[in-house]
Design an enzyme around this catalytic site. Structure first.
Site, PDB file in Angstrom:
ATOM      1  N   ASN A  11       0.866  -1.181   0.000  1.00  0.00           N
ATOM      2  CA  ASN A  11       0.000   0.000   0.000  1.00  0.00           C
ATOM      3  C   ASN A  11       0.904   1.233   0.000  1.00  0.00           C
ATOM      4  O   ASN A  11       1.501   1.557   1.023  1.00  0.00           O
ATOM      5  CB  ASN A  11      -0.896  -0.038   1.251  1.00  0.00           C
ATOM      6  CG  ASN A  11      -1.668   1.248   1.447  1.00  0.00           C
ATOM      7  OD1 ASN A  11      -1.787   2.064   0.528  1.00  0.00           O
ATOM      8  ND2 ASN A  11      -2.199   1.432   2.653  1.00  0.00           N
ATOM      9  N   TRP A  12       0.985   1.876  -1.144  1.00  0.00           N
ATOM     10  CA  TRP A  12       1.925   2.994  -1.283  1.00  0.00           C
ATOM     11  C   TRP A  12       1.413   4.282  -0.649  1.00  0.00           C
ATOM     12  O   TRP A  12       2.151   5.263  -0.568  1.00  0.00           O
ATOM     13  CB  TRP A  12       2.249   3.232  -2.763  1.00  0.00           C
ATOM     14  CG  TRP A  12       2.984   2.098  -3.424  1.00  0.00           C
ATOM     15  CD1 TRP A  12       3.431   0.940  -2.830  1.00  0.00           C
ATOM     16  CD2 TRP A  12       3.372   2.016  -4.799  1.00  0.00           C
ATOM     17  NE1 TRP A  12       4.058   0.154  -3.751  1.00  0.00           N
ATOM     18  CE2 TRP A  12       4.046   0.793  -4.969  1.00  0.00           C
ATOM     19  CE3 TRP A  12       3.214   2.860  -5.905  1.00  0.00           C
ATOM     20  CZ2 TRP A  12       4.554   0.386  -6.204  1.00  0.00           C
ATOM     21  CZ3 TRP A  12       3.714   2.462  -7.126  1.00  0.00           C
ATOM     22  CH2 TRP A  12       4.393   1.230  -7.277  1.00  0.00           C
ATOM     23  N   GLU A 171      -5.576  -4.625  10.656  1.00  0.00           N
ATOM     24  CA  GLU A 171      -4.492  -3.664  10.849  1.00  0.00           C
ATOM     25  C   GLU A 171      -4.750  -2.874  12.129  1.00  0.00           C
ATOM     26  O   GLU A 171      -5.530  -1.905  12.115  1.00  0.00           O
ATOM     27  CB  GLU A 171      -4.423  -2.698   9.661  1.00  0.00           C
ATOM     28  CG  GLU A 171      -4.145  -3.377   8.342  1.00  0.00           C
ATOM     29  CD  GLU A 171      -3.561  -2.399   7.337  1.00  0.00           C
ATOM     30  OE1 GLU A 171      -2.429  -2.620   6.902  1.00  0.00           O
ATOM     31  OE2 GLU A 171      -4.237  -1.408   7.011  1.00  0.00           O
ATOM     32  N   GLY A 238       2.825  -1.134   4.312  1.00  0.00           N
ATOM     33  CA  GLY A 238       2.849   0.281   3.948  1.00  0.00           C
ATOM     34  C   GLY A 238       4.259   0.740   3.657  1.00  0.00           C
ATOM     35  O   GLY A 238       4.794   0.552   2.565  1.00  0.00           O
ATOM     36  N   GLY A 239       4.897   1.336   4.667  1.00  0.00           N
ATOM     37  CA  GLY A 239       6.215   1.951   4.490  1.00  0.00           C
ATOM     38  C   GLY A 239       7.227   1.057   3.799  1.00  0.00           C
ATOM     39  O   GLY A 239       7.958   1.501   2.896  1.00  0.00           O
TER      40      GLY A 239
HETATM   41  P1  PGA Z   1       2.826   0.363   7.629  1.00  0.00           P
HETATM   42  O1  PGA Z   1       1.364   0.587   6.982  1.00  0.00           O
HETATM   43  O2  PGA Z   1       3.354  -0.937   7.098  1.00  0.00           O
HETATM   44  O3  PGA Z   1       3.623   1.549   7.191  1.00  0.00           O
HETATM   45  O4  PGA Z   1       2.620   0.309   9.119  1.00  0.00           O
HETATM   46  C1  PGA Z   1       0.481  -0.497   6.808  1.00  0.00           C
HETATM   47  C2  PGA Z   1      -0.809   0.007   6.206  1.00  0.00           C
HETATM   48  O5  PGA Z   1      -1.277   1.071   6.582  1.00  0.00           O
HETATM   49  O6  PGA Z   1      -1.420  -0.653   5.323  1.00  0.00           O
END
Ligand code: PGA
Length: 255
Positions: A11-12, A171, A238-239
């Protein structure tokens, strides 16, 4: 544990630009080997969907592409919004719905999220419905109730025939972008609970089939222990999905 293949989804969020989005997608596709066990999905910003679809076309390992959000109406006077049909017309085939940033930063509620789930499924997109508790809800002992409510409301009215195109992402809000990861035991407990709630809403067979992803600070050094947990069927990243050097090892966690 679901019998289905593991999903690793990137997820960018609101990152990249046209050039870097196409470059990152192309590099991910090029870095995947045919033998990788996981289904790989990319969720770029909506304005770059078509370029990302192009960039992963012909990859030795198929890469799915999807939107991070959509609106439930099909067309009309909804300035700034994107419909499921528009997403589909770019060649993308997935939709994230109900991400915690949509819920808590952009103010989306369960009823709106449910309409989006319906719109995406009706148009033929596969859906990842995101659920998860805040730190306040966890500390108040409301983790299970929060996830049960978000799941129940999110899939309300979804036809049994469409359940095969649904994936859930658990999440915990307190673990997203914070560097705090739910421990395998914490995540596993919620995943098992969520699968049980899903079984109650559908059938045991549907609950066995559905993939429940974990998201929240997934990194190369914690992915393996998380994926080893029963009931965790993949990761929403995400990151760490923004860099090849962190995303590819996550995709390749099993090797
Ligand atoms: P993160 O984000 O890996 O940066 O914690 C995950 C997400 O929000 O899908």
């Amino acid at each position: 544990m679901s019998q289905a293949r593991t999903i690793i989804a990137g997820n960018w969020k609101m990152n990249t630009d046209l050039e870097s989005a196409a470059a990152l997608a192309g590099a991910v596709a090029a870095g995947l080997e045919a033998g990788f066990g996981a289904d790989v999905l990319l969720f770029p910003p909506a304005v770059f969907l078509a370029q990302v679809v192009d960039a992963v076309a012909g990859s030795g390992h198929p890469v799915g592409v999807g939107c991070q959000n959509l609106y439930f109406e099909t067309s009309g006077a909804f300035t700034g919004e994107t419909s499921a049909g528009m997403v589909l017309s770019t060649g993308a085939s997935w939709a994230l719905v109900g991400h915690s940033e949509r819920r808590h930063v952009l103010g989306e509620d369960d009823a709106l999220i449910n309409r989006k789930v319906h719109a995406a499924l009706a148009r033929g997109l596969d859906v990842i419905l995101c659920i998860g508790e805040t730190i306040e809800q966890r500390e108040a002992g409301e983790t299970e109730a929060t996830n049960a409510r978000q799941l129940t409301a999110g899939i309300q009215g979804v036809a049994p025939a469409d359940l095969g195109r649904l994936t859930i992402a658990y999440e915990p809000v307190w673990a997203i972008g914070t560097g705090l990861t739910a421990s395998p035991a914490q995540a596993g407990a919620v995943h098992a609970y969520v699968r049980g709630v899903f079984a109650g809403l559908t059938t045991d067979a549907d609950a066995e089939r559905i993939r429940i992803l974990y998201g929240g600070s997934v990194k190369p050094d914690n992915v393996r222990e998380l994926m080893a947990v029963d009931d965790i069927d993949g990761a929403l990243v995400g990151g760490a999905s923004l860099g090849l050097e962190t995303f590819l090892p996550i995709v390749d966690f099993g090797n």
